[in-house]
Design an enzyme around this catalytic site. Structure first.
Site, mmCIF file in Angstrom:
data_model
loop_
_atom_site.group_PDB
_atom_site.id
_atom_site.type_symbol
_atom_site.label_atom_id
_atom_site.label_comp_id
_atom_site.label_asym_id
_atom_site.label_seq_id
_atom_site.Cartn_x
_atom_site.Cartn_y
_atom_site.Cartn_z
ATOM 1 N N ILE A 202 4.753 8.678 6.858
ATOM 2 C CA ILE A 202 3.514 8.068 6.386
ATOM 3 C C ILE A 202 3.748 7.755 4.910
ATOM 4 C CG2 ILE A 202 1.046 8.364 6.001
ATOM 5 C CD1 ILE A 202 1.147 10.504 8.279
ATOM 6 N N PRO A 203 3.849 6.472 4.559
ATOM 7 C CA PRO A 203 4.247 6.106 3.196
ATOM 8 C C PRO A 203 3.103 6.206 2.184
ATOM 9 C CG PRO A 203 3.897 4.131 4.477
ATOM 10 C CD PRO A 203 3.704 5.305 5.419
ATOM 11 N N CYS A 204 2.655 7.427 1.928
ATOM 12 C CA CYS A 204 1.519 7.613 1.032
ATOM 13 C C CYS A 204 1.828 7.155 -0.391
ATOM 14 C CB CYS A 204 1.036 9.050 1.058
ATOM 15 S SG CYS A 204 2.264 10.257 0.609
ATOM 16 N N HIS A 205 3.103 7.007 -0.722
ATOM 17 C CA HIS A 205 3.453 6.516 -2.062
ATOM 18 C C HIS A 205 3.008 5.075 -2.268
ATOM 19 C CE1 HIS A 205 6.835 5.173 0.422
ATOM 20 N NE2 HIS A 205 7.045 4.227 -0.496
ATOM 21 N N ARG A 206 2.648 4.380 -1.201
ATOM 22 C CA ARG A 206 2.210 2.980 -1.286
ATOM 23 C C ARG A 206 0.720 2.839 -1.545
ATOM 24 N NH1 ARG A 206 5.667 1.257 3.946
ATOM 25 N NH2 ARG A 206 7.734 1.433 2.984
#
Length: 109
Positions: free
Chosen positions: A57-61
């Site tokens: 889950i690319p929460c850095h985006r």
């Protein structure tokens, strides 16, 4: 927010964040709007802080409404978030702000 609702909300947040393409970012408010809870941007942050599948889950985006990256990025600090985003081609306008005019995911706008 009851546990059942919270879990459903968190799942919708994760499903939506997984759709953000590499090289783009979305804002917490944008994600909240996309999951049908436009006034729950903080809850999006809570959900991402407990991301059950880091790396998937690319929460850095996900960034703040003004493009600012998170000072307390849960998975290594703001330097790590910036590096991850730069490695994907996200454009920054200064040390801590993504250029939303260039790198914002257009979903829901």
């Amino acid at each position: 927010m009851a546990t059942q609702n919270k879990d459903g909300f968190f799942a919708r947040v994760y499903e939506t964040v997984e759709q953000i393409p590499e090289g783009f970012v979305a804002t917490y408010g944008q994600i909240a709007k996309l999951v049908g809870e436009p006034r729950r941007a903080r809850y999006v942050g809570f959900a991402l802080h407990v991301n059950p599948r880091p790396g998937e889950i690319p929460c850095h985006r996900v960034v703040f409404a003004d493009g600012r990256i998170c000072e307390g990025f849960a998975f290594g600090g703001p330097e790590v978030q910036r590096t991850l985003l730069e490695d994907e081609g996200v454009v920054f306008r200064d040390d801590t702000h993504v250029d939303l005019a260039v790198s914002r995911w257009p979903a829901g706008l």
